[in-house]
Design an enzyme around this catalytic site. Structure first.
Site, mmCIF file in Angstrom:
data_model
loop_
_atom_site.group_PDB
_atom_site.id
_atom_site.type_symbol
_atom_site.label_atom_id
_atom_site.label_comp_id
_atom_site.label_asym_id
_atom_site.label_seq_id
_atom_site.Cartn_x
_atom_site.Cartn_y
_atom_site.Cartn_z
ATOM 1 N N TYR A 57 17.745 6.422 44.184
ATOM 2 C CA TYR A 57 18.788 6.384 42.742
ATOM 3 C C TYR A 57 18.950 7.885 42.613
ATOM 4 C CZ TYR A 57 16.233 2.551 41.742
ATOM 5 O OH TYR A 57 15.745 1.015 42.395
ATOM 6 N N HIS A 123 12.753 -0.060 50.675
ATOM 7 C CA HIS A 123 14.139 -0.725 49.665
ATOM 8 C C HIS A 123 15.160 -2.092 49.686
ATOM 9 C CE1 HIS A 123 16.365 1.610 46.313
ATOM 10 N NE2 HIS A 123 16.565 0.028 46.062
ATOM 11 N N SER A 202 15.633 -5.895 37.659
ATOM 12 C CA SER A 202 17.074 -6.566 36.439
ATOM 13 C C SER A 202 16.057 -7.804 35.701
ATOM 14 C CB SER A 202 18.199 -6.865 37.459
ATOM 15 O OG SER A 202 17.943 -5.904 38.176
ATOM 16 N N PRO A 203 15.085 -7.456 35.558
ATOM 17 C CA PRO A 203 14.769 -8.784 34.273
ATOM 18 C C PRO A 203 15.597 -9.202 33.063
ATOM 19 C CG PRO A 203 13.481 -6.602 33.703
ATOM 20 C CD PRO A 203 14.485 -6.565 35.128
ATOM 21 N N LEU A 204 16.208 -8.361 32.847
ATOM 22 C CA LEU A 204 17.415 -8.620 31.573
ATOM 23 C C LEU A 204 18.436 -8.896 32.193
ATOM 24 C CD1 LEU A 204 16.045 -6.017 29.485
ATOM 25 C CD2 LEU A 204 15.910 -8.471 29.105
ATOM 26 N N GLY A 205 18.731 -9.325 33.338
ATOM 27 C CA GLY A 205 20.257 -9.463 33.910
ATOM 28 C C GLY A 205 20.640 -8.531 33.804
ATOM 29 N N GLY A 207 21.507 -6.418 31.628
ATOM 30 C CA GLY A 207 21.806 -6.343 30.678
ATOM 31 C C GLY A 207 22.147 -7.974 30.020
ATOM 32 N N PHE A 208 22.646 -8.560 30.781
ATOM 33 C CA PHE A 208 23.484 -9.518 29.926
ATOM 34 C C PHE A 208 22.565 -10.321 29.619
ATOM 35 C CE2 PHE A 208 25.102 -14.282 30.064
ATOM 36 C CZ PHE A 208 25.852 -13.640 30.299
HETATM 37 N N1 NAP Z 1 14.783 -2.542 44.273
HETATM 38 C C1 NAP Z 1 15.930 -2.823 43.967
HETATM 39 O O1 NAP Z 1 16.818 -3.160 44.845
HETATM 40 C C2 NAP Z 1 15.954 -2.786 42.795
HETATM 41 C C3 NAP Z 1 17.447 -3.502 41.994
HETATM 42 C C4 NAP Z 1 18.352 -2.804 40.633
HETATM 43 C C5 NAP Z 1 17.102 -2.391 40.021
HETATM 44 N N2 NAP Z 1 15.787 -1.758 40.067
HETATM 45 C C6 NAP Z 1 14.741 -1.140 39.486
HETATM 46 O O2 NAP Z 1 14.783 -2.317 38.599
HETATM 47 C C7 NAP Z 1 14.850 -1.481 37.298
HETATM 48 C C8 NAP Z 1 15.079 -2.683 35.948
HETATM 49 O O3 NAP Z 1 16.699 -3.247 36.164
HETATM 50 P P1 NAP Z 1 18.102 -2.998 35.815
HETATM 51 O O4 NAP Z 1 18.504 -1.862 35.272
HETATM 52 O O5 NAP Z 1 19.509 -3.187 36.982
HETATM 53 O O6 NAP Z 1 18.054 -4.063 35.162
HETATM 54 P P2 NAP Z 1 18.246 -4.469 33.569
HETATM 55 O O7 NAP Z 1 16.569 -4.363 33.699
HETATM 56 O O8 NAP Z 1 18.035 -6.195 33.521
HETATM 57 O O9 NAP Z 1 18.058 -4.575 32.330
HETATM 58 C C9 NAP Z 1 19.035 -2.971 32.101
HETATM 59 C C10 NAP Z 1 20.792 -2.674 31.437
HETATM 60 O O10 NAP Z 1 20.348 -3.577 30.430
HETATM 61 C C11 NAP Z 1 20.426 -2.931 28.664
HETATM 62 N N3 NAP Z 1 19.678 -3.332 28.406
HETATM 63 C C12 NAP Z 1 17.959 -2.550 28.168
HETATM 64 N N4 NAP Z 1 16.683 -3.288 27.544
HETATM 65 C C13 NAP Z 1 18.221 -3.568 26.161
HETATM 66 C C14 NAP Z 1 18.143 -4.798 25.092
HETATM 67 N N5 NAP Z 1 16.884 -4.402 24.395
HETATM 68 N N6 NAP Z 1 19.457 -4.887 24.198
HETATM 69 C C15 NAP Z 1 20.440 -4.398 25.190
HETATM 70 N N7 NAP Z 1 20.545 -4.170 26.303
HETATM 71 C C16 NAP Z 1 19.582 -3.639 26.957
HETATM 72 C C17 NAP Z 1 20.473 -1.406 29.526
HETATM 73 O O11 NAP Z 1 20.768 -0.178 29.214
HETATM 74 P P3 NAP Z 1 20.969 0.743 28.174
HETATM 75 O O12 NAP Z 1 20.416 2.035 28.503
HETATM 76 O O13 NAP Z 1 22.328 1.411 27.402
HETATM 77 O O14 NAP Z 1 19.247 0.515 27.078
HETATM 78 C C18 NAP Z 1 21.084 -1.093 31.336
HETATM 79 O O15 NAP Z 1 22.412 -1.193 30.892
HETATM 80 C C19 NAP Z 1 15.799 -0.615 38.003
HETATM 81 O O16 NAP Z 1 15.613 -0.038 36.808
HETATM 82 C C20 NAP Z 1 15.046 -0.270 38.515
HETATM 83 O O17 NAP Z 1 13.860 0.856 38.394
HETATM 84 C C21 NAP Z 1 15.438 -2.500 41.591
#
Ligand code: NAP
Length: 327
Positions: A57, A123, A202-205, A207-208
Site C-alpha cells: 500500500y 498477500h 472490501s466488505p462494502l464492495g 463502496g458500491f
Molecule cells: N488482501 C487484499 O488483497 C485486500 C484487497 C483490498 C482491500 N484489502 C483491505 O481491506 C480493506 C477494506 O477494503 P476496501 O477499502 O477495498 O473496500 P471497502 O471497505 O469495501 O470500501 C471502501 C470504499 O468505500 C467507501 N466507504 C467506506 N465507508 C463508507 C460509507 N459508510 N458510505 C459511503 N462510502 C463509504 C470508501 O471511501 P471514503 O474513503 O471516501 O469513505 C472507499 O472508497 C482495505 O482498506 C485493505 O486494508 C485487502
C-alpha cells in the site's frame, strides 16, 4: 466494541477492524498524513483494535503512518501487514521467496515502530515458491519473536491446507461481501474445519454497497475501480438492482446500507472480522455502528431472499490481476 477471536491461538480483535489501504493506495490520491493519523487514532478511541496495512500500500505512506498513529497505544492494538509482491509493488509481480519475506518483516518492524508484527499475511499465493516454504519462513519469524500469527490472503483451499499443516494459520483475508459470496462454497467450511478466522476485505464492495456509485459514476485518475469490470458503466447499470435491494433492507431495519452490509457479514460466523476502509471520520462512525445492528433469523432470511433476486455482473478484478487470486 465486542471482541472476536481469529484462529485458535488467542488472537483477539475488535469485531470490526479498520482497513487502511485507501489512505494511500487504490482509490486516488493519498490522504494527508496528519489527517490519516487523526483518523486511525479516532478509530482506536471508538473501540477498534485491529488495523490492516501492507507493504504494497506504499510503505512510506501506509505502514509508516500506521506506526506513528498507533505508537502511543501499541500494546492495546493488533497490527496486521502483508508481504508477497516483488519490490512491494503489485505491478511488479509476486515474490514470496524466504529471503524476501524476512527482508519485508524487518523493514515493516521499523516502519511500524514496533518489535513484532501481530499478524503477517502472504498477500497472494506465489506459484514459484512452495507454500510450505512460505509457512516455514513465517514459522521461523514467529520463533524469533518478530511475528505473532500467520495469515494468508486470497489463497485457495489446497494452499490453505498445506500451509496450515506447517504453521497454523490464524486468519484468511479474502474478498467477501453481499456482492462476492464465493467463499461460502468451499472456503468458509474449510476455515471452520481447521479453526481459522476469516477477515473479509472490501466488505462494502469497495463502496458500491453503500449506494454511492450510481450508473453514471466515474473514477478519478489513480482510482483502480476505473479498471475493474464490475465497475464498468455497463456493470454499474446492471448492478444498481443490488444497491437498491441493500438500501431497502437497510431502511426496513432503520440503519444505513453500509451498516447492514457489515452486520450481515458479522452474522455469518462468530469468527468473521470485516475490515471496512474509509478516509472520513463520519463514515468511520457510521461503519462502526454496523457492529451494533442485530439481525434476527427473519432478517437474515429476508436478506438471503433479496440477494438471490439479483445477478451481479462483471469480474471483481481486471484480467491482469485475476490470475493471482484463489490459488
Ligand atoms: N488482501 C487484499 O488483497 C485486500 C484487497 C483490498 C482491500 N484489502 C483491505 O481491506 C480493506 C477494506 O477494503 P476496501 O477499502 O477495498 O473496500 P471497502 O471497505 O469495501 O470500501 C471502501 C470504499 O468505500 C467507501 N466507504 C467506506 N465507508 C463508507 C460509507 N459508510 N458510505 C459511503 N462510502 C463509504 C470508501 O471511501 P471514503 O474513503 O471516501 O469513505 C472507499 O472508497 C482495505 O482498506 C485493505 O486494508 C485487502
Amino acid at each position: 466494541m465486542q471482541k472476536r477471536e481469529l484462529g485458535r491461538d488467542g488472537l483477539r480483535v475488535s469485531a470490526l477492524g479498520l482497513g487502511c489501504m485507501g489512505l494511500s493506495y487504490g482509490y486516488g490520491p493519498a490522504t494527508d498524513r496528519t489527517e490519516a493519523i487523526a483518523l486511525i487514532r479516532a478509530a482506536y478511541e471508538r473501540g477498534v483494535t485491529f488495523f490492516d496495512t501492507a507493504e504494497a500500500y506504499g510503505p512510506a505512506l501506509n505502514e509508516e503512518v500506521l506506526g506513528e498513529a498507533l505508537e502511543p497505544f501499541r500494546e492495546a492494538v493488533v497490527i496486521a501487514t502483508k508481504f508477497g509482491f516483488r519490490n512491494g509493488q503489485p505491478g511488479d509481480g509476486l515474490d514470496s521467496r524466504p529471503e524476501r519475506i524476512r527482508q519485508v518483516a524487518d523493514a515493516a518492524l521499523i516502519r511500524l515502530r514496533t518489535d513484532r508484527i501481530d499478524l503477517f499475511y502472504q498477500h497472494r499465493v506465489d506459484p514459484d515458491v512452495p507454500i510450505e516454504d512460505v509457512a516455514g519462513t513465517v514459522k521461523e519469524l514467529i520463533a524469533a519473536g518478530k511475528v505473532k500469527h500467520f495469515g494468508l490472503s486470497e489463497a485457495g483451499a489446497q494452499s490453505i491446507r498445506r500451509a496450515h499443516a506447517v504453521q497454523p494459520v490464524a486468519a484468511l483475508q479474502s474478498e467477501y461481501s453481499m456482492w462476492w459470496r464465493e467463499p461460502e462454497a468451499e472456503i468458509l467450511p474449510l476455515l471452520e474445519e481447521l479453526g481459522i478466522g476469516f477477515v473479509p476485505f472490501s466488505p462494502l464492495g469497495k463502496g458500491f454497497l453503500t449506494g454511492r456509485f450510481g450508473a453514471d459514476a466515474t473514477f478519478a485518475e489513480g482510482d483502480f475501480r476505473g479498471t475493474v469490470p464490475r465497475f464498468s458503466a455497463e456493470a454499474l447499470k446492471a448492478n444498481q438492482a443490488l444497491a437498491d435491494r441493500v438500501r431497502e433492507l437497510a431502511e426496513t431495519k432503520g440503519v444505513t446500507p453500509a451498516q447492514i452490509a457489515l452486520a450481515w457479514l458479522l452474522a455469518q460466523k462468530p469468527w468473521i472480522v470485516p475490515i471496512p476502509g474509509t478516509t472520513k471520520l463520519h463514515r468511520l462512525e457510521e461503519n462502526l455502528g454496523g457492529a451494533d445492528v442485530e439481525l434476527t433469523p427473519d432478517d437474515l432470511a429476508r436478506i438471503e431472499h433479496a440477494l438471490a433476486t439479483v445477478h451481479v455482473q462483471g469480474d471483481r478484478y481486471a484480467p491482469s490481476h485475476q490470475q493471482f487470486v484463489n490459488r
